[in-house]
Design a protein around this motif. Sequence first.
Motif, mmCIF file in Angstrom:
data_model
loop_
_atom_site.group_PDB
_atom_site.id
_atom_site.type_symbol
_atom_site.label_atom_id
_atom_site.label_comp_id
_atom_site.label_asym_id
_atom_site.label_seq_id
_atom_site.Cartn_x
_atom_site.Cartn_y
_atom_site.Cartn_z
ATOM 1 N N GLU A 13 0.828 -1.198 0.000
ATOM 2 C CA GLU A 13 0.000 0.000 0.000
ATOM 3 C C GLU A 13 0.866 1.253 0.000
ATOM 4 O OE1 GLU A 13 -2.746 -2.852 2.642
ATOM 5 O OE2 GLU A 13 -0.873 -1.874 3.263
ATOM 6 N N ILE A 23 -7.156 8.582 -0.021
ATOM 7 C CA ILE A 23 -7.878 7.311 -0.063
ATOM 8 C C ILE A 23 -6.935 6.104 -0.109
ATOM 9 C CG2 ILE A 23 -9.902 8.343 -1.156
ATOM 10 C CD1 ILE A 23 -8.937 7.155 -3.824
ATOM 11 N N GLY A 24 -5.627 6.354 -0.244
ATOM 12 C CA GLY A 24 -4.675 5.246 -0.300
ATOM 13 C C GLY A 24 -4.866 4.417 -1.553
ATOM 14 N N ILE A 25 -3.892 3.581 -1.832
ATOM 15 C CA ILE A 25 -3.992 2.680 -2.978
ATOM 16 C C ILE A 25 -3.246 1.391 -2.645
ATOM 17 C CG2 ILE A 25 -1.932 3.568 -4.152
ATOM 18 C CD1 ILE A 25 -3.466 3.241 -6.795
ATOM 19 N N ARG A 26 -3.754 0.288 -3.162
ATOM 20 C CA ARG A 26 -3.203 -1.025 -2.810
ATOM 21 C C ARG A 26 -3.037 -1.875 -4.067
ATOM 22 N NH1 ARG A 26 -6.926 -2.218 0.448
ATOM 23 N NH2 ARG A 26 -5.773 -1.726 2.361
ATOM 24 N N HIS A 69 -6.870 2.196 -13.181
ATOM 25 C CA HIS A 69 -5.643 1.808 -12.479
ATOM 26 C C HIS A 69 -4.550 1.446 -13.484
ATOM 27 C CE1 HIS A 69 -6.828 1.548 -8.099
ATOM 28 N NE2 HIS A 69 -7.905 1.984 -8.709
ATOM 29 N N ASP A 151 -12.350 -1.121 -7.840
ATOM 30 C CA ASP A 151 -13.213 0.011 -7.517
ATOM 31 C C ASP A 151 -14.696 -0.339 -7.465
ATOM 32 O OD1 ASP A 151 -11.019 1.784 -7.428
ATOM 33 O OD2 ASP A 151 -11.093 2.090 -9.588
ATOM 34 N N PHE A 154 -15.742 -0.200 -1.788
ATOM 35 C CA PHE A 154 -14.808 0.517 -0.940
ATOM 36 C C PHE A 154 -15.110 0.135 0.504
ATOM 37 C CE2 PHE A 154 -15.767 3.028 -4.702
ATOM 38 C CZ PHE A 154 -14.506 3.297 -5.202
ATOM 39 N N PHE A 156 -13.909 2.319 3.846
ATOM 40 C CA PHE A 156 -13.109 3.243 4.628
ATOM 41 C C PHE A 156 -13.525 3.179 6.103
ATOM 42 C CE2 PHE A 156 -13.202 5.096 0.322
ATOM 43 C CZ PHE A 156 -11.844 5.078 0.065
ATOM 44 N N THR A 164 -11.661 12.252 4.640
ATOM 45 C CA THR A 164 -11.990 11.014 3.921
ATOM 46 C C THR A 164 -13.134 10.289 4.614
ATOM 47 O OG1 THR A 164 -9.688 10.805 3.193
ATOM 48 C CG2 THR A 164 -11.077 8.844 3.020
ATOM 49 N N SER A 168 -16.714 9.670 2.926
ATOM 50 C CA SER A 168 -17.122 8.267 2.770
ATOM 51 C C SER A 168 -18.464 8.003 3.451
ATOM 52 C CB SER A 168 -16.042 7.327 3.322
ATOM 53 O OG SER A 168 -15.924 7.424 4.735
ATOM 54 N N HIS A 212 -8.937 0.524 -2.549
ATOM 55 C CA HIS A 212 -9.064 1.690 -1.677
ATOM 56 C C HIS A 212 -9.932 1.328 -0.473
ATOM 57 C CE1 HIS A 212 -7.527 3.862 -5.145
ATOM 58 N NE2 HIS A 212 -8.535 3.379 -5.860
#
Length: 236
Positions: A13, A23-26, A69, A151, A154, A156, A164, A168, A212
């Motif tokens: 991540e 929102i971060g990404i993984r 992505h 996507d 989600f 969160f 965020t 959310s 995310h």
Amino acid sequence: MLRKIDCNIWVAEQPFRFLGLDIGIRMTVISLKNDELAVISPIKIDHKIIEQFKEIGNVKHIIAPNLFHHLFLSDFKNIYPQAQIYAVSGLKKKRPDISIDKILDDDEQYFGSKLEYFLFEGLNTFLLNGLSPLNEYVFFHGESKTLIVTDIVFNFDESFPFTTKLVSKILGVYKQLKPSFLERLGTKEKEKVRQSVQKILQRDFRRVIMAHGTIVEDDAKQKFKKGYECFLEKKF
């Protein structure tokens, strides 16, 4: 750093901002036969992750699972020129600068029995430039009973920054494994979505990894089903 989630599956991540939100990404990494590695939704990697890759296998498959992505595909290809880039239909037109080797197709089985995949049909989202299809492939790693998505949902929670969390909650994805209000509002082909969800629910998964949000480790299948209940009710 790569973090082992289960047998033959890792994630990494990094911070990521979208429309001003953290929102971060993984990315998810799967070990296939002959120590071949499949990288789903690649992120920007550093020397530490490169060294970790050397320890667990050889990067052979770089996968862009939807139309959004794709930012680090070329970076990965430069580091691993022997690997092939797999992308969804439509990305070649969107990013003609990326050298795509194969288009993901339900009629082909590029990754063998260890990693199933299929198109999630019908889901759209609202962006600044209007309505856009996600055109997303989802993956099922049977060995670890893990569903890997990007996507289409989600999740969160309190680990994210205040803004965020606030947004959310407005979009209906705070501590809930579901598509946001923007996807629910933008989707017209609800029967296709319902059929895609039913296909997913046929798999025996207990974990959901998304690009995310926080990974769901407990009761993931029921939470996923609940998140899509508005499409499963078939009142449209």
